[in-house]
Design a protein around this motif. Structure first.
Motif, short mmCIF file in Angstrom:
data_model
loop_
_atom_site.label_atom_id
_atom_site.label_comp_id
_atom_site.label_asym_id
_atom_site.label_seq_id
_atom_site.Cartn_x
_atom_site.Cartn_y
_atom_site.Cartn_z
N ILE A 3 32.19 45.74 34.43
CA ILE A 3 30.78 46.16 34.49
C ILE A 3 29.88 44.99 34.08
O ILE A 3 28.89 44.68 34.76
CB ILE A 3 30.52 47.39 33.59
N ALA A 4 30.23 44.34 32.97
CA ALA A 4 29.41 43.21 32.50
C ALA A 4 29.40 42.09 33.53
O ALA A 4 28.34 41.51 33.82
CB ALA A 4 29.93 42.71 31.15
N GLU A 5 30.56 41.79 34.11
CA GLU A 5 30.62 40.76 35.17
C GLU A 5 29.71 41.14 36.33
O GLU A 5 29.00 40.29 36.89
CB GLU A 5 32.04 40.62 35.70
N GLY A 6 29.75 42.40 36.72
CA GLY A 6 28.93 42.87 37.84
C GLY A 6 27.44 42.70 37.56
O GLY A 6 26.67 42.30 38.43
N TYR A 28 26.17 42.61 47.78
CA TYR A 28 25.71 43.90 47.26
C TYR A 28 26.90 44.80 46.95
O TYR A 28 26.96 45.44 45.89
CB TYR A 28 24.79 44.56 48.28
N ASP A 29 27.84 44.84 47.89
CA ASP A 29 29.03 45.67 47.69
C ASP A 29 29.76 45.25 46.41
O ASP A 29 30.19 46.09 45.62
CB ASP A 29 29.95 45.55 48.91
N GLN A 30 29.88 43.94 46.21
CA GLN A 30 30.55 43.43 45.01
C GLN A 30 29.81 43.87 43.74
O GLN A 30 30.43 44.28 42.75
CB GLN A 30 30.63 41.90 45.08
N VAL A 31 28.48 43.80 43.79
CA VAL A 31 27.68 44.19 42.62
C VAL A 31 27.88 45.66 42.29
O VAL A 31 28.18 46.02 41.14
CB VAL A 31 26.17 43.91 42.85
N ILE A 32 27.72 46.53 43.28
CA ILE A 32 27.74 47.97 42.94
C ILE A 32 29.15 48.48 42.64
O ILE A 32 29.33 49.41 41.87
CB ILE A 32 27.03 48.86 44.00
N ARG A 33 30.17 47.86 43.25
CA ARG A 33 31.53 48.21 42.85
C ARG A 33 31.71 47.95 41.37
O ARG A 33 32.25 48.77 40.63
CB ARG A 33 32.55 47.34 43.61
N ALA A 34 31.26 46.77 40.93
CA ALA A 34 31.49 46.37 39.55
C ALA A 34 30.58 47.12 38.59
O ALA A 34 31.03 47.76 37.64
CB ALA A 34 31.30 44.86 39.39
N LYS A 35 29.26 47.09 38.85
CA LYS A 35 28.35 47.57 37.81
C LYS A 35 28.26 49.09 37.76
O LYS A 35 27.95 49.64 36.71
CB LYS A 35 26.95 46.95 37.98
N THR A 36 28.51 49.79 38.85
CA THR A 36 28.36 51.24 38.86
C THR A 36 29.67 51.97 39.14
O THR A 36 30.09 52.83 38.37
CB THR A 36 27.34 51.68 39.93
N ALA A 37 30.32 51.62 40.25
CA ALA A 37 31.47 52.41 40.69
C ALA A 37 32.64 52.29 39.71
O ALA A 37 33.44 53.23 39.57
CB ALA A 37 31.88 52.00 42.10
N THR A 38 32.72 51.16 39.02
CA THR A 38 33.83 50.97 38.07
C THR A 38 33.85 52.04 36.98
O THR A 38 34.93 52.49 36.59
CB THR A 38 33.71 49.56 37.42
N LEU A 39 32.69 52.45 36.49
CA LEU A 39 32.69 53.45 35.43
C LEU A 39 33.02 54.85 35.98
O LEU A 39 33.72 55.63 35.33
CB LEU A 39 31.36 53.46 34.66
N PHE A 40 32.53 55.15 37.18
CA PHE A 40 32.91 56.43 37.82
C PHE A 40 34.42 56.45 38.05
O PHE A 40 35.08 57.46 37.82
CB PHE A 40 32.18 56.59 39.16
N GLN A 41 34.94 55.33 38.51
CA GLN A 41 36.37 55.21 38.77
C GLN A 41 37.16 55.41 37.48
O GLN A 41 38.13 56.18 37.44
CB GLN A 41 36.61 53.82 39.34
#
Lengths: 338, 338
Positions: A156-159, A177-190
Motif C-alpha cells: 500500500i505504501a509503495e502504491g 493507473y492499474d499499478q497504483v490502484i492495485r497497490a494502494k486500494t485493492a491490496t487491502l480488500f484482497q
C-alpha cells in the motif's frame, strides 16, 4: 431501457448491502466493540482523534468483507474479530496519512482530523493505529495471516509513493493507473478477504478464491471512486468534488481523456491539473471534455469488468447464502457510479 | 580533578564503543546487507529516499544492541539479523515521521529527506519501512518477538503524541518528561535489547535483564541528547542547536530551569519557547539561565543514574566479554555529554 436496467441493478446492489449488513451484524458488533476498545489510550489525544475518524462512520466495508469471508467457510476460528478490527485500523491509519499527504480538508463529510488536531497528530495517531493493528494480529497467534497484512502494508505504501511520483504526469498510462490502484486500494480488500477466509478455516483453494475476489472488488471500488470524484457527489463521498484533478492525481478518467483529447482540450486539462486553486468553471470544462470522450463511462465499464471477475472468483467456493450475498455485493459497488 | 575524571570516563566509553563495534562487526555486516536489500522497491522513490536516510550513517546503536544482546547468550538462533534490521527500520520510520512532525530541516548532518522529497514521501516511505520491519519479523516465524516490536510501535507513537500535547506547556513536570522519554525513546532500546536476548535463546531471567538494561540505556541516551541540544553541538548531533526550545519541547533542562527560575527568567524562556523564529541571542540567554540553575548538569546527573541502573540490570547475566562491553558502553552514552 438502459436506465431501468441500471436502476434494477442498483436496486439489486442495495438489496445486497442490506443482506450483507444483516448477515454480518452479530459479528460486526464484536468487531466494532474491539475497534473502540483498541482505539483507547492513556494519552488523551489518541482516542479523541482516532474516535473522531472512526465514529464518522465509514461503511466498514473492509472489516465486513473479512467477517463475511470467514462465515463463508465451515470452521470459523473466531480470529475474524481481531483480523477485521486490524484491517479497519490499517485502513484508518492510511486515511490519516493520506489526508496529510493530499492536504485534504474534508473526510467522510466532516473536516479532516488534521484540520482539528494538526498534521503532526494525524501522522502519529496513524502510526499508533498501525501498531495496534499488528498487535491485534499477534494476539491471535496466527503468523500467516499477520504476514498477509504486513505485506499489504508495504505494498500500500509503495502504491501511494508511486501515485505521488506520477502526480501531474501527462504521460501517465492506464497501466500506471492499474499499478497504483492495485497497490494502494485493492491490496487491502484482497488482504481483508484473504485473512477472512483464513479465519474461516478455508483450504488453499478457498483462500485463493477470496484473495482474487477481494482484489477484483477493490479494483472496481477504486474505479468507481475515481468516477465519483468527477460526478460532483461531494456530499455522498464526504470529500470535495474535483479533489483528484486539483491534486494532480492521474486517475483513469483523466488518462483516457488525455489520450483522445485534441491540443486545445489537452491545454485546458493541463491548466487545471495539480492546481489547488483551479476554479469550479475550469473543473466543469474538464468534466465536459471527459464526457465528450466518454471517459467516465469507459471507466465505469472497466469497473464492471472487475465486478464480473470478482463474481467469477467465487465459483470454486461452495454455494451458500453468503456466497450469493458476496456475489451480489460486487454489483453494489458499481451501482454507486450511477 | 573533575575534568580529568570525566575525560577518563569518556576514554573508557570510547574504548567500549570500539570494542562493541569489533565484537558485533561480523553480525552487523549481515544486518547492513539485509537493511539495504529490504529498503529496495520497484517504486524508485522508495529506495532513493530510504537509502538517503539509512546511508547518512547513524551509528546503528539500536540494531547493534540487538546483535550484542543475542551474542550474550549461549544459543543464538540466527534470528537476530532480521530482528536487528527490523529495529533499525522502525527507528528510521520514526525519524522520517518525526522530521515531518517537527518540521525539521536537518537530520544526521544533512538536509532532512522531507526537504528533498517532501513531507508526503517521507510519511509514506516511513509507512513502507514500518511494514517491512513487521514483514522481516514475520519471516523469522517468532510471534513473541514480533509482539514485543508491535507493542513498542504503539507505545512510541503514544509517547510522541503525549510529547506533542505537552509542547510549550510551562506547567510540564519531570514526571511528564519521564513519561515522554520512556515511551518515545527508551521503548525501542528496550525492545531492541529484549528481542536480541530472545534471538540469543535467553531464559526469562536473561530476557528481563536485557529488557531493563535497554530501558535504562535508552533513558540515559535521551537525557544526554536533550542536554546536547542546548550545548551547541549541532555538528556532532547533525541537527540544529536549540531546535528543542524553538519547537517548544519540554525537555528536562527546561523543566528544571522553569521550576527554579525567577519571574524575569521565566519570561525570557517563555518568550523563546515554541518560537521557530527565536534568535541566537534569545537562545544564548536561555542557556545562560539554564547554567545559572545548573539544569544541564542536573540532567547529566540523571543520565548517570540510569547508566548505573543499566549496568546493575546486567548482573543476573553470566559474566562474559560481551557483558563487560555492554556494561561499559552505557558509560559511552553519557560521555557524549561532556
Amino acid at each position: 431501457m438502459v436506465v431501468s436496467a441500471a436502476a434494477a441493478k442498483e436496486e439489486a446492489g442495495l438489496g445486497a448491502l442490506d443482506r450483507l449488513l444483516a448477515a454480518t451484524a452479530a459479528e460486526m458488533e464484536k468487531v466494532n466493540a474491539l475497534i473502540l476498545k483498541r482505539a483507547d489510550s492513556h494519552v488523551e489525544m489518541v482516542p479523541q482523534l482516532a474516535r473522531y475518524l472512526i465514529e464518522a462512520g465509514g461503511k466498514r466495508l473492509r472489516p465486513m468483507l473479512t467477517v463475511a469471508a470467514a462465515l463463508l467457510f465451515d470452521a470459523p476460528t473466531g480470529a475474524q474479530t481481531n483480523y477485521a478490527a486490524a484491517v479497519e485500523f490499517m485502513h484508518n491509519a492510511t486515511l490519516l496519512h493520506d489526508d496529510v499527504v493530499d492536504e485534504s480538508d474534508m473526510r467522510r463529510g466532516r473536516p479532516a482530523a488534521r484540520m482539528i488536531w494538526g498534521n503532526q497528530a494525524s501522522v502519529l495517531v496513524g502510526d499508533f493505529l498501525l501498531g495496534q493493528a499488528f498487535l491485534m494480529m499477534v494476539e491471535t497467534g496466527k503468523l500467516d495471516a499477520l504476514g498477509v497484512l504486513a505485506s499489504a502494508a508495504t505494498v500500500i505504501a509503495e502504491g501511494e509513493v508511486f501515485q505521488l511520483s506520477k502526480a501531474g504526469d501527462l504521460a501517465a498510462t492506464p497501466a500506471d493507473y492499474d499499478q497504483v490502484i492495485r497497490a494502494k486500494t485493492a491490496t487491502l480488500f484482497q488482504a481483508a478477504a484473504e485473512v477472512g477466509a483464513m479465519a474461516g478455516g478455508a483450504d488453499e483453494t478457498g483462500r485463493a478464491a477470496l484473495r482474487e475476489y477481494g482484489l477484483q472488488l477493490g479494483l472496481a471500488f477504486q474505479l468507481v471512486d475515481d468516477v465519483l470524484d468527477y460526478r460532483g457527489e461531494a456530499g455522498a463521498m464526504g470529500k470535495n468534488t474535483g479533489d483528484d484533478l486539483r491534486e494532480g492525481k492521474m486517475t483513469l478518467p483523466v488518462i483516457l481523456t488525455l489520450a483522445d483529447a485534441n491540443p486545445a482540450e489537452r491545454e485546458i486539462i493541463a491548466a487545471a491539473l495539480g492546481k489547488p486553486e483551479a476554479s469550479e468553471t475550469a473543473l466543469d470544462q474538464v468534466v465536459a471534455i471527459m464526457n465528450r470522450h466518454n471517459a467516465l463511462g469507459r471507466t465505469v465499464d472497466k469497473a464492471h469488468e472487475h465486478v464480473r471477475l470478482a463474481r467469477a472468483a467465487l465459483e470454486p467456493v461452495k454455494a451458500s447464502g453468503m456466497r450469493t450475498i458476496l456475489s451480489d455485493i460486487a454489483e453494489f459497488y458499481v451501482s454507486r457510479a450511477y
